[in-house]
Scaffold this motif. Structure first.
Motif, PDB file in Angstrom:
ATOM      1  N   GLU A   1      43.939  59.670   2.102  1.00 17.69           N
ATOM      2  CA  GLU A   1      44.168  59.426   2.800  1.00 17.69           C
ATOM      3  C   GLU A   1      44.377  58.961   4.248  1.00 17.69           C
ATOM      4  N   GLU A   2      42.900  58.966   5.566  1.00 14.36           N
ATOM      5  CA  GLU A   2      42.642  58.580   6.473  1.00 14.36           C
ATOM      6  C   GLU A   2      42.204  56.750   6.462  1.00 14.36           C
ATOM      7  N   ILE A   3      41.538  57.195   4.859  1.00 16.54           N
ATOM      8  CA  ILE A   3      42.040  55.385   5.766  1.00 16.54           C
ATOM      9  C   ILE A   3      42.901  54.611   4.716  1.00 16.54           C
ATOM     10  N   GLN A   4      44.165  55.376   4.163  1.00 14.43           N
ATOM     11  CA  GLN A   4      45.002  54.642   3.997  1.00 14.43           C
ATOM     12  C   GLN A   4      45.895  54.594   5.131  1.00 14.43           C
ATOM     13  N   ASP A   5      46.023  55.661   6.092  1.00 13.96           N
ATOM     14  CA  ASP A   5      46.174  55.055   6.777  1.00 13.96           C
ATOM     15  C   ASP A   5      45.872  54.139   7.862  1.00 13.96           C
ATOM     16  N   LEU A   6      44.614  53.210   8.415  1.00 10.09           N
ATOM     17  CA  LEU A   6      44.072  53.370   8.722  1.00 10.09           C
ATOM     18  C   LEU A   6      44.386  51.256   8.493  1.00 10.09           C
ATOM     19  N   LEU A   7      44.296  51.332   7.360  1.00  9.26           N
ATOM     20  CA  LEU A   7      45.123  50.401   6.696  1.00  9.26           C
ATOM     21  C   LEU A   7      45.827  49.726   6.505  1.00  9.26           C
ATOM     22  N   GLN A   8      46.930  50.869   6.820  1.00  6.69           N
ATOM     23  CA  GLN A   8      48.507  50.605   6.950  1.00  6.69           C
ATOM     24  C   GLN A   8      48.795  50.194   8.338  1.00  6.69           C
ATOM     25  N   TRP A   9      48.072  50.968   9.674  1.00  9.00           N
ATOM     26  CA  TRP A   9      47.696  50.617  10.444  1.00  9.00           C
ATOM     27  C   TRP A   9      47.443  49.396  11.451  1.00  9.00           C
ATOM     28  N   SER A  10      46.354  48.540  10.589  1.00  7.07           N
ATOM     29  CA  SER A  10      45.833  47.265  10.534  1.00  7.07           C
ATOM     30  C   SER A  10      46.463  45.946  10.214  1.00  7.07           C
ATOM     31  N   ARG A  11      47.089  46.233   9.518  1.00  2.00           N
ATOM     32  CA  ARG A  11      47.982  45.516   8.863  1.00  2.00           C
ATOM     33  C   ARG A  11      48.245  44.086  10.501  1.00  2.00           C
ATOM     34  N   GLY A  12      47.771  43.005   9.201  1.00  2.00           N
ATOM     35  CA  GLY A  12      48.207  41.355  10.676  1.00  2.00           C
ATOM     36  C   GLY A  12      46.899  41.584  10.485  1.00  2.00           C
ATOM     37  N   LEU A  13      46.468  40.662  12.014  1.00  2.00           N
ATOM     38  CA  LEU A  13      45.311  40.250  11.866  1.00  2.00           C
ATOM     39  C   LEU A  13      44.075  41.085  12.011  1.00  2.00           C
ATOM     40  N   ASN A  14      42.873  41.111  11.712  1.00  2.00           N
ATOM     41  CA  ASN A  14      41.542  42.141  11.821  1.00  2.00           C
ATOM     42  C   ASN A  14      40.491  40.652  11.942  1.00  2.00           C
ATOM     43  N   LEU A  15      39.148  41.535  11.826  1.00  2.00           N
ATOM     44  CA  LEU A  15      38.188  40.427  12.747  1.00  2.00           C
ATOM     45  C   LEU A  15      36.797  41.165  11.294  1.00  2.00           C
ATOM     46  N   GLY A  16      36.587  40.425  10.859  1.00  2.00           N
ATOM     47  CA  GLY A  16      35.326  40.455  10.016  1.00  2.00           C
ATOM     48  C   GLY A  16      34.291  39.047  10.239  1.00  2.00           C
ATOM     49  N   LEU A  17      32.736  39.760   9.827  1.00  2.00           N
ATOM     50  CA  LEU A  17      31.539  39.300   9.800  1.00  2.00           C
ATOM     51  C   LEU A  17      30.596  39.552   8.695  1.00  2.00           C
ATOM     52  N   HIS A  18      30.763  37.998   8.159  1.00  2.00           N
ATOM     53  CA  HIS A  18      29.827  37.688   7.239  1.00  2.00           C
ATOM     54  C   HIS A  18      29.279  38.887   6.835  1.00  2.00           C
ATOM     55  N   PHE A  19      29.165  39.310   5.436  1.00  2.00           N
ATOM     56  CA  PHE A  19      28.057  40.371   4.761  1.00  2.00           C
ATOM     57  C   PHE A  19      26.667  39.865   4.713  1.00  2.00           C
ATOM     58  N   LEU A  20      25.514  40.713   5.025  1.00  2.00           N
ATOM     59  CA  LEU A  20      24.177  40.378   5.328  1.00  2.00           C
ATOM     60  C   LEU A  20      23.630  41.163   3.245  1.00  2.00           C
ATOM     61  N   SER A  21      23.874  40.398   2.624  1.00  2.00           N
ATOM     62  CA  SER A  21      23.391  41.381   1.377  1.00  2.00           C
ATOM     63  C   SER A  21      22.014  41.769   1.325  1.00  2.00           C
ATOM     64  N   GLY A  22      21.170  42.988   1.367  1.00  2.00           N
ATOM     65  CA  GLY A  22      19.900  43.870   1.819  1.00  2.00           C
ATOM     66  C   GLY A  22      19.275  43.523   2.684  1.00  2.00           C
TER      67      GLY A  22
END
Length: 260
Positions: A83-104
């Motif tokens: 539920e906490e993650i579901q709320d976070l995702l609902q509050w975050s609709r629209g433009l967010n920020l991402g950083l390319h994942f450095l695997s390993g």
């Protein structure tokens, strides 16, 4: 400065405990990203700090994961069980920020990994400029990937913007908390870093970076202020810090003397 915009297609997992709840997600370009959500903790101000901090670091030739704008669809996350993650995702609709994942990638450990004095001095200078309180022994916010140092997580930088009061005064703050910086003991070439970086961070470069802040993230304008007014505050704050860099360089040098 032209940042890519991609769409989140799959929430994979939260990355660590804490107020900001960043997550690993996949986007429609088939890459994985560490997502910083607008609905978390300090909201879009943390995203602005991440954007400005990361792109200034990139301009200074540090290794920083690619930063992208991440669009979160309205329907995304409805099937999430937590539920906490579901709320976070609902509050975050629209433009967010991402950083390319450095695997390993491995978390930087000052006991295990060596950093030369030039690099240490340059990272300390960067964080003093950005008033970044979060590159300490407890949380280094650096990674080792393919035996190279990468800088991540600048969301706690630019803490002046959480109040907006006396930002002109805060722009010439010597930044006392540099004493806690994990690389300060090795930063013996701060003046050299200062001379080099001031040539790179021209007004034009700072304007280019602050112009990249999306209008959608500048939504807390006080009465009489426009979105462009807020964007200009970031530009003038950074311009003043670069212009008066001798203040934070001297503070860092004094703090280092007290350590060694």
């Amino acid at each position: 400065m032209d940042l890519r915009t991609v769409n989140v297609t799959r929430y994979i997992m939260p990355l660590r405990e804490g107020g900001s709840l960043p997550a690993l997600a996949e986007a429609d370009d088939d890459f994985k990203y560490v997502v910083k959500f607008r609905g978390a903790g300090h909201g879009t101000k943390a995203l602005i700090a991440e954007l400005i901090g990361g792109e200034i670091a990139r301009a200074l030739h540090f290794r920083v994961p690619e930063i992208v704008f991440l669009q979160l669809d309205e329907a995304f996350g409805r099937t999430e069980a937590d539920e906490e993650i579901q709320d976070l995702l609902q509050w975050s609709r629209g433009l967010n920020l991402g950083l390319h994942f450095l695997s390993g990638a491995l978390t930087f450990d000052p006991i295990v990994h060596q950093v030369d004095v030039q690099t240490a001095s340059q990272v300390v200078w960067l964080d003093a400029l950005l008033t970044n309180v979060d590159r300490t022994i407890k949380n280094t916010n650096m990674l080792m990937w393919h035996k190279e140092l990468w800088l991540i997580d600048h969301g706690a930088a630019l803490y002046f913007h959480h109040s907006w009061e006396n930002w002109q005064k805060q722009a010439v703050n010597p930044f006392l908390r540099i004493k806690d910086h994990v690389l300060l003991p090795y930063a013996s070439q701060l003046e050299e870093a200062d001379n080099r970086f001031k040539q790179i961070l021209t007004e034009e470069k700072l304007q280019e970076i602050t112009d990249a802040i999306p209008d959608d993230w500048l939504t807390w304008a006080e009465e009489g202020e426009t979105i462009q007014d807020l964007r200009e505050v970031y530009f003038h704050f950074l311009k003043e810090r670069v212009h008066h860099s001798e203040l934070f360089v001297k503070e860092a040098q004094n703090a280092r003397k007290a350590l060694i």
